[in-house]
Design an enzyme around this catalytic site. Structure first.
Site, PDB file in Angstrom:
ATOM      1  N   GLY A 175      52.007  24.399  30.761  1.00 42.76           N
ATOM      2  CA  GLY A 175      52.499  25.772  30.816  1.00 42.76           C
ATOM      3  C   GLY A 175      51.661  26.799  30.087  1.00 42.76           C
ATOM      4  CB  SER A 176      52.784  30.107  28.911  1.00 44.62           C
ATOM      5  OG  SER A 176      52.269  31.165  28.163  1.00 44.62           O
TER       6      SER A 176
END
Lengths: 145, 406
Positions: free
Chosen positions: A64-65
């Site tokens: 993810g981010s």
């Protein structure tokens, strides 16, 4: 306690003891934890309901981010600090969080990777663990039935 | 890691305390990732995320206390509200958050950030040439720079982005090296994507199929333009954590398929059909119905062509009073759109156009927003999670407008 002398890579060294939190699911600190409590808040992750504070975290990969490092760092600032993070391969996002925790807050989180997939079968959530790293050697002591 | 005389002087503190602190971060990162040396960069792009996080402010405060200044041209990503905090009350941000954002913005400006406040810095003068080493944050900009421009950047993260802009050097690992830019998955298209909406959906599918890998797309149509590539990369990066793709005959490291694969064989091949696009549109749809609180356009930031398209669609129409129509773009693009009279038409229809920001930073929960419609696959992927937790109706730009004006 059983002793395991294991090959792997030490990203951030130290000697720590704590309770293991083990998952074969990938994990992101970004939206994965509440930095104010250390509670896991990713509803889709099997760790939901657990807390990272003082734990030794085992998960294969980050995901993810790119803000994941900041979420970890914010938890560290608010004293919700895992004792160690162990991945199959640690991504730069988590590594950056660990580096900054040390340089900004003088908090050392032990970080290891490349220990082999076997480790995720040997150690279970709830096991009491001791990790020692010294000059590239990694010893893991663990108690389970 | 080999440290040159320049690196050594910095680490011994000859370049000042901020450079020394930054170099410590970069060397540690480089050692973890097996970098053999540090290399100079020519530009950087930094973010000001999560002003509500004390740690985000404290990193900047630390570098500011050490009198840090960016030594390479460094543009900045969108922020909560860059232009005018009073005006932003149109969207009613909590004062406390505004104050923190303001502080964070003041720090990066003091360090010398170029205040483009956009996730598309390559449209705003931060344009690296082929093979140029850069250090960029913002996944959609990184994948664009690596793939479309052939520049070389790893996805940087908190602290590391600021550190590399200050030192002007980065550890050489990951996508800075030829061997790590080699494709391993072949994507064949059995249909022709037409709109930004379809390119975004295609990016989502590729992201899902190729997580962590490097795809090569064969037979993208000749009509493919930079805006299509911008959107294609953005959803690929968000869904699959991909930081580089190649498109045969279009991107600079894929003049031929063989070049992209560096004369190796693909590990997998996938064919993507129009049916896959239709299925993915349904998959990305998280809204219970078409009755939405807002329309969100401009993720990544809308380019001038997209604003023109909107102006044409909205011309002579009126947005429903109970619905917010938000367009996000850069300040400079909006200036152009004003000169071209698009902004008049858009505002006349009751839609709003916001410079330098993004819906993901906004307190949509406090405003009572439950659902939005968007043509952006990246928004469809990000808005359902914290802090927005919005349901997303994912559809074409035309239907977004239809929903708003009927």
């Amino acid at each position: 306690m059983k002793k395991l002398v294991i090959k792997g890579r030490t990203i951030s060294e130290g000697v720590v003891e704590g309770i293991a939190l083990v998952s074969k699911q990938n994990f992101s600190f970004s939206h994965g934890i509440d930095p104010y409590t250390g509670n896991i808040c990713d509803k889709l992750h099997e760790w939901i309901g657990e807390n990272i504070n003082n734990k030794i975290l085992f998960f294969p990969f980050g995901k993810g981010s790119t803000t994941g490092g900041l979420w970890l760092l914010e938890a560290v600032r608010l004293s919700n600090i895992p004792k160690a993070i162990i991945n199959l391969e640690m991504d730069p996002i988590i590594a950056s969080g660990i580096i900054l925790a040390d340089l900004l807050y003088n908090i050392k989180i032990v970080a290891l990777d490349r220990l082999g997939e076997n480790i995720f079968d040997l150690i279970e959530t709830g096991n009491f663990i001791r990790i020692e790293t010294l000059e590239g050697k990694i010893n893991i002591y663990f108690e389970n039935d | 890691m080999y440290l040159s005389d320049i690196d050594k002087r910095v680490i011994y503190g000859e370049g000042g305390l901020a450079n020394q602190f930054s170099m410590q971060i970069l060397i540690r990162l480089g050692e973890i990732y097996g970098a053999k040396r540090m290399v100079p960069i020519k530009s950087a792009h930094v973010g000001c995320v999560y002003p509500q996080f004390g740690a985000a402010i404290e990193i900047m405060k630390k570098v500011d206390d050490l009198e840090g200044e960016f030594c390479v041209p460094t543009t900045a990503n969108p922020v909560l509200n860059p232009i005018n905090f009073n005006k932003w009350n149109e969207l009613n941000e909590p004062l406390k958050l505004q104050k923190l954002a303001k502080k964070q913005i003041a720090y990066v400006l003091k360090m010398g950030a170029i205040p483009v406040w956009t996730c598309t810095p390559y449209f705003e003068g931060n344009l690296p040439h082929y093979g140029e080493m850069i250090s960029w944050e913002e996944s959609s900009a990184v994948i664009f720079a690596n793939s479309v421009l052939g520049a070389r950047s790893n996805r940087t993260t908190i602290g590391v982005d600021i550190a590399s802009s200050i030192v002007g050097r980065v550890p050489e690992y990951g996508l800075l090296l030829d061997r790590n830019r080699k494709a391993n998955i072949l994507i064949k298209l059995n249909f022709e994507p037409k709109s930004l909406f379809e390119y975004g959906t295609l990016g989502y599918i590729i992201g899902k199929l190729c997580g962590g890998k490097i795809p090569v797309i064969e037979n993208l149509p000749e009509s493919t333009n930079v805006n299509h590539l911008k959107v294609l990369g953005s959803s690929m990066a968000t869904k699959g954590g991909i930081s580089i793709f190649h498109a045969v005959g279009i991107t600079p490291e894929a003049r031929t398929k063989e070049e992209a694969f560096q004369n190796t064989k693909p590990e997998f091949e996938y064919a993507i059909t129009r049916k896959n696009i239709k299925d993915s549109i349904i998959e990305l749809n998280t809204a219970k119905n078409k009755k939405v609180d807002a329309i969100a356009i401009g993720c990544p930031h809308a380019g001038i062509e997209e604003i023109k398209e909107l102006a044409i669609l909205l011309s002579g129409k009126k947005v429903n009073k109970d619905l917010h129509f938000c367009i996000f773009s850069s300040e400079r693009t909006i200036e152009l759109a004003k000169k071209m009279k698009f902004v008049n038409i858009i505002k006349g229809a009751g839609a709003k156009i916001f410079p330098g920001s993004c819906l993901v930073f906004q307190s949509t929960k406090l405003w009572g927003w439950k659902s939005v419609a968007t043509n952006s696959a990246k928004y469809a992927l990000t808005l359902p999670s914290e802090p927005n937790e919005l349901e997303v109706y994912y559809t074409s730009l035309e239907e977004c407008v239809d929903l708003a004006v009927r």
